[in-house]
Write a protein that holds these residues in place. Sequence first.
Motif, PDB file in Angstrom:
ATOM      1  N   CYS A  88      21.595  15.460  -5.970  1.00  0.00           N
ATOM      2  CA  CYS A  88      20.310  15.819  -5.015  1.00  0.00           C
ATOM      3  C   CYS A  88      18.972  15.497  -6.016  1.00  0.00           C
ATOM      4  O   CYS A  88      18.219  15.039  -5.583  1.00  0.00           O
ATOM      5  N   ALA A  89      19.092  15.351  -7.076  1.00  0.00           N
ATOM      6  CA  ALA A  89      18.127  15.016  -8.168  1.00  0.00           C
ATOM      7  C   ALA A  89      17.870  13.608  -8.000  1.00  0.00           C
ATOM      8  O   ALA A  89      16.791  13.371  -7.936  1.00  0.00           O
ATOM      9  N   ALA A  90      18.926  12.827  -7.846  1.00  0.00           N
ATOM     10  CA  ALA A  90      18.955  11.453  -7.463  1.00  0.00           C
ATOM     11  C   ALA A  90      18.026  11.056  -6.434  1.00  0.00           C
ATOM     12  O   ALA A  90      17.150  10.328  -6.239  1.00  0.00           O
ATOM     13  N   VAL A  91      18.445  11.651  -5.404  1.00  0.00           N
ATOM     14  CA  VAL A  91      17.897  11.570  -4.296  1.00  0.00           C
ATOM     15  C   VAL A  91      16.358  11.843  -4.287  1.00  0.00           C
ATOM     16  O   VAL A  91      15.581  10.776  -3.675  1.00  0.00           O
ATOM     17  N   VAL A  92      16.015  12.787  -4.754  1.00  0.00           N
ATOM     18  CA  VAL A  92      14.646  13.324  -4.792  1.00  0.00           C
ATOM     19  C   VAL A  92      13.884  12.307  -5.516  1.00  0.00           C
ATOM     20  O   VAL A  92      12.664  12.032  -5.468  1.00  0.00           O
ATOM     21  N   LEU A  93      14.495  11.711  -6.820  1.00  0.00           N
ATOM     22  CA  LEU A  93      13.909  10.796  -7.562  1.00  0.00           C
ATOM     23  C   LEU A  93      13.551   9.416  -6.908  1.00  0.00           C
ATOM     24  O   LEU A  93      12.651   8.829  -6.951  1.00  0.00           O
ATOM     25  N   ILE A  94      14.525   8.996  -6.267  1.00  0.00           N
ATOM     26  CA  ILE A  94      14.661   7.721  -5.428  1.00  0.00           C
ATOM     27  C   ILE A  94      13.582   7.967  -4.347  1.00  0.00           C
ATOM     28  O   ILE A  94      12.584   6.876  -4.240  1.00  0.00           O
ATOM     29  N   ALA A  95      13.346   9.150  -3.775  1.00  0.00           N
ATOM     30  CA  ALA A  95      12.529   9.124  -2.560  1.00  0.00           C
ATOM     31  C   ALA A  95      10.920   9.414  -3.273  1.00  0.00           C
ATOM     32  O   ALA A  95       9.938   8.752  -2.841  1.00  0.00           O
ATOM     33  N   GLY A  96      10.716  10.041  -4.488  1.00  0.00           N
ATOM     34  CA  GLY A  96       9.632   9.973  -4.954  1.00  0.00           C
ATOM     35  C   GLY A  96       8.991   8.674  -5.638  1.00  0.00           C
ATOM     36  O   GLY A  96       7.955   8.345  -5.284  1.00  0.00           O
ATOM     37  N   MET A  97      10.014   7.690  -6.084  1.00  0.00           N
ATOM     38  CA  MET A  97       9.704   6.523  -6.444  1.00  0.00           C
ATOM     39  C   MET A  97       9.196   5.503  -5.124  1.00  0.00           C
ATOM     40  O   MET A  97       8.308   4.977  -5.336  1.00  0.00           O
ATOM     41  N   SER A  98       9.936   5.823  -4.087  1.00  0.00           N
ATOM     42  CA  SER A  98       9.517   5.230  -2.904  1.00  0.00           C
ATOM     43  C   SER A  98       8.082   5.512  -2.417  1.00  0.00           C
ATOM     44  O   SER A  98       7.503   4.552  -1.907  1.00  0.00           O
ATOM     45  N   MET A  99       7.834   6.588  -2.434  1.00  0.00           N
ATOM     46  CA  MET A  99       6.396   7.391  -2.022  1.00  0.00           C
ATOM     47  C   MET A  99       5.550   6.536  -3.058  1.00  0.00           C
ATOM     48  O   MET A  99       4.325   6.007  -2.556  1.00  0.00           O
ATOM     49  N   ARG A 100       5.657   6.761  -4.178  1.00  0.00           N
ATOM     50  CA  ARG A 100       4.847   6.098  -5.211  1.00  0.00           C
ATOM     51  C   ARG A 100       4.403   4.568  -4.961  1.00  0.00           C
ATOM     52  O   ARG A 100       3.395   4.110  -4.903  1.00  0.00           O
ATOM     53  N   LYS A 101       5.755   4.005  -4.813  1.00  0.00           N
ATOM     54  CA  LYS A 101       5.480   2.464  -4.516  1.00  0.00           C
ATOM     55  C   LYS A 101       4.690   2.220  -3.036  1.00  0.00           C
ATOM     56  O   LYS A 101       4.210   1.380  -3.167  1.00  0.00           O
ATOM     57  N   ALA A 102       5.043   2.928  -2.095  1.00  0.00           N
ATOM     58  CA  ALA A 102       4.320   3.010  -0.841  1.00  0.00           C
ATOM     59  C   ALA A 102       3.020   3.467  -0.949  1.00  0.00           C
ATOM     60  O   ALA A 102       2.392   3.083   0.188  1.00  0.00           O
ATOM     61  N   ALA A 103       2.602   4.073  -1.750  1.00  0.00           N
ATOM     62  CA  ALA A 103       1.063   4.688  -1.727  1.00  0.00           C
ATOM     63  C   ALA A 103       0.195   3.588  -1.706  1.00  0.00           C
ATOM     64  O   ALA A 103       0.020   2.734  -2.542  1.00  0.00           O
ATOM     65  N   LEU A 104      -0.832   3.459  -1.052  1.00  0.00           N
ATOM     66  CA  LEU A 104      -1.901   2.659  -1.046  1.00  0.00           C
ATOM     67  C   LEU A 104      -2.906   2.965  -2.043  1.00  0.00           C
ATOM     68  O   LEU A 104      -3.178   4.120  -2.559  1.00  0.00           O
ATOM     69  N   PRO A 105      -3.691   1.795  -2.749  1.00  0.00           N
ATOM     70  CA  PRO A 105      -4.659   2.003  -3.623  1.00  0.00           C
ATOM     71  C   PRO A 105      -5.625   2.832  -3.178  1.00  0.00           C
ATOM     72  O   PRO A 105      -6.283   2.590  -2.199  1.00  0.00           O
ATOM     73  N   GLN A 106      -6.308   3.788  -3.767  1.00  0.00           N
ATOM     74  CA  GLN A 106      -7.236   4.495  -3.622  1.00  0.00           C
ATOM     75  C   GLN A 106      -8.515   4.186  -3.834  1.00  0.00           C
ATOM     76  O   GLN A 106      -8.949   3.658  -5.188  1.00  0.00           O
ATOM     77  N   VAL A 107      -9.485   4.191  -3.154  1.00  0.00           N
ATOM     78  CA  VAL A 107     -10.990   3.684  -3.404  1.00  0.00           C
ATOM     79  C   VAL A 107     -11.968   4.920  -2.788  1.00  0.00           C
ATOM     80  O   VAL A 107     -11.836   5.460  -1.670  1.00  0.00           O
ATOM     81  N   LYS A 108     -12.677   5.403  -3.750  1.00  0.00           N
ATOM     82  CA  LYS A 108     -13.850   6.372  -3.456  1.00  0.00           C
ATOM     83  C   LYS A 108     -15.180   6.026  -3.297  1.00  0.00           C
ATOM     84  O   LYS A 108     -15.892   5.064  -4.003  1.00  0.00           O
ATOM     85  N   LEU A 109     -15.504   5.990  -1.937  1.00  0.00           N
ATOM     86  CA  LEU A 109     -16.962   5.876  -1.655  1.00  0.00           C
ATOM     87  C   LEU A 109     -17.650   7.016  -1.322  1.00  0.00           C
ATOM     88  O   LEU A 109     -17.249   7.895  -0.599  1.00  0.00           O
ATOM     89  N   GLY A 110     -19.108   6.825  -1.631  1.00  0.00           N
ATOM     90  CA  GLY A 110     -20.052   8.052  -1.368  1.00  0.00           C
ATOM     91  C   GLY A 110     -20.818   7.578  -0.245  1.00  0.00           C
ATOM     92  O   GLY A 110     -20.980   6.595   0.247  1.00  0.00           O
ATOM     93  N   PHE A 111     -21.378   8.609   0.462  1.00  0.00           N
ATOM     94  CA  PHE A 111     -22.419   8.508   1.581  1.00  0.00           C
ATOM     95  C   PHE A 111     -23.246   9.618   1.428  1.00  0.00           C
ATOM     96  O   PHE A 111     -23.162  10.716   1.139  1.00  0.00           O
ATOM     97  N   ILE A 112     -24.725   9.375   2.054  1.00  0.00           N
ATOM     98  CA  ILE A 112     -25.543  10.282   2.235  1.00  0.00           C
ATOM     99  C   ILE A 112     -25.606  10.821   3.737  1.00  0.00           C
ATOM    100  O   ILE A 112     -25.428   9.997   4.656  1.00  0.00           O
TER     101      ILE A 112
END
Length: 401
Positions: A12-36
Amino acid sequence: MKVSYKFLLAACAAVVLIAGMSMRKAALPQVKLGFIPLTDCAPLVAAKELGLFQKYGVDVVLTKEASWANIRDKVLNGELDGAHCLFGMPFSVYTGVGGKAGSEMQIAMVLNNNGQAITLSKDFCGLVGYKEVGKVNAAVKQVQGRKEVTFAMTFPGGTHDIWLRNWMAAAGINQKSVGIITIPPPQMVANMRVDNMEGYCVGEPWNGVAASQNIGFTQIASQDIWKHHPEKALVVNKAFAAQERENLKNVMKAILEACQWLDNIGNRKKAAGWLSKPYYVNAALPVIEARLLGSSDLGCDLGVAKYKEDYMTFYNKGYVNTPRKSHGMWFMAQYVRFGYLKSNPDFKGIAEKLILDDLFAEVAHEAKIPIMTDDMKPFKTTYDVSFDPSNVGAYLASTKK
């Protein structure tokens, strides 16, 4: 066959670890934009609501800011990667008018043209009407017979400040005879309600809100001062632009697609619905919608003004989005003209430093967006003499006559 408890836990721990790695790999780069909270933050809002940022592979977080000074500080220190921003702000900040001289905020693209206005308080009702610039000076003097007259804008050297000062110059008002103060856009109506100023220049919906609440009236729109003028820009942190070029390009592609979507007039009611929400502009839907559609109930029994091709535009067949060095030079010329700067800055050199026109050209080519070729050509605003970016000195000399 028996399976040990420890083996199941390990599996189970291995499955969780692999899933977590996949999610991190799939995460999009974050960009912060301000607005008024202004109607012209619509390109950022539409790109977010339509899922366009994700389409182009970036996770954009939009943050609502309290003032243009907040935007300036957070873009400069990297807390924001970029922002919906006054086109004039980078030049104001760099030249020391509105910040620490030499501080670089860079312009990636223009977000909209037109759609700002000058609102006068009810003190002026009956003294001057819509677009009656020739009557403004006499009206100001008449009001000054009863009280001091103060006007508000949103940031020194920003677009609203310069529209206000050009309007006063066209009207023949001695700018030293009135007060000029800085107030964040969302606070304009409240300040006029308590008589802190007699007029202001700001973006929508805050002119429409004043008219709808019978606090003031729209005297003139910014497109009447300069048709199809640059207004807001996507302004970015210098390090972000240099180090995360591909992410910035993807942000720009998403916003360009949103700008095209917004210029389909049939989409503007939907956009107005988004903008009215508390986490965006937080203003009455009918006011946002009407002015976004080019219909301005002026207030003060002046009726309704209809704008057609010169209402707030976000794309206009590509005309809007190209950032022009000559427009930046014009803003800096206004700083000299109106006494913000005592001597001429390096007009062309600063514009080349702060405007990322090569980046925009690359993005536009990839997105199949037209690139305008009119930069560095002379142009003329409504009440001013012609501006030739190749001879700024002659322009400034002619404004003193």
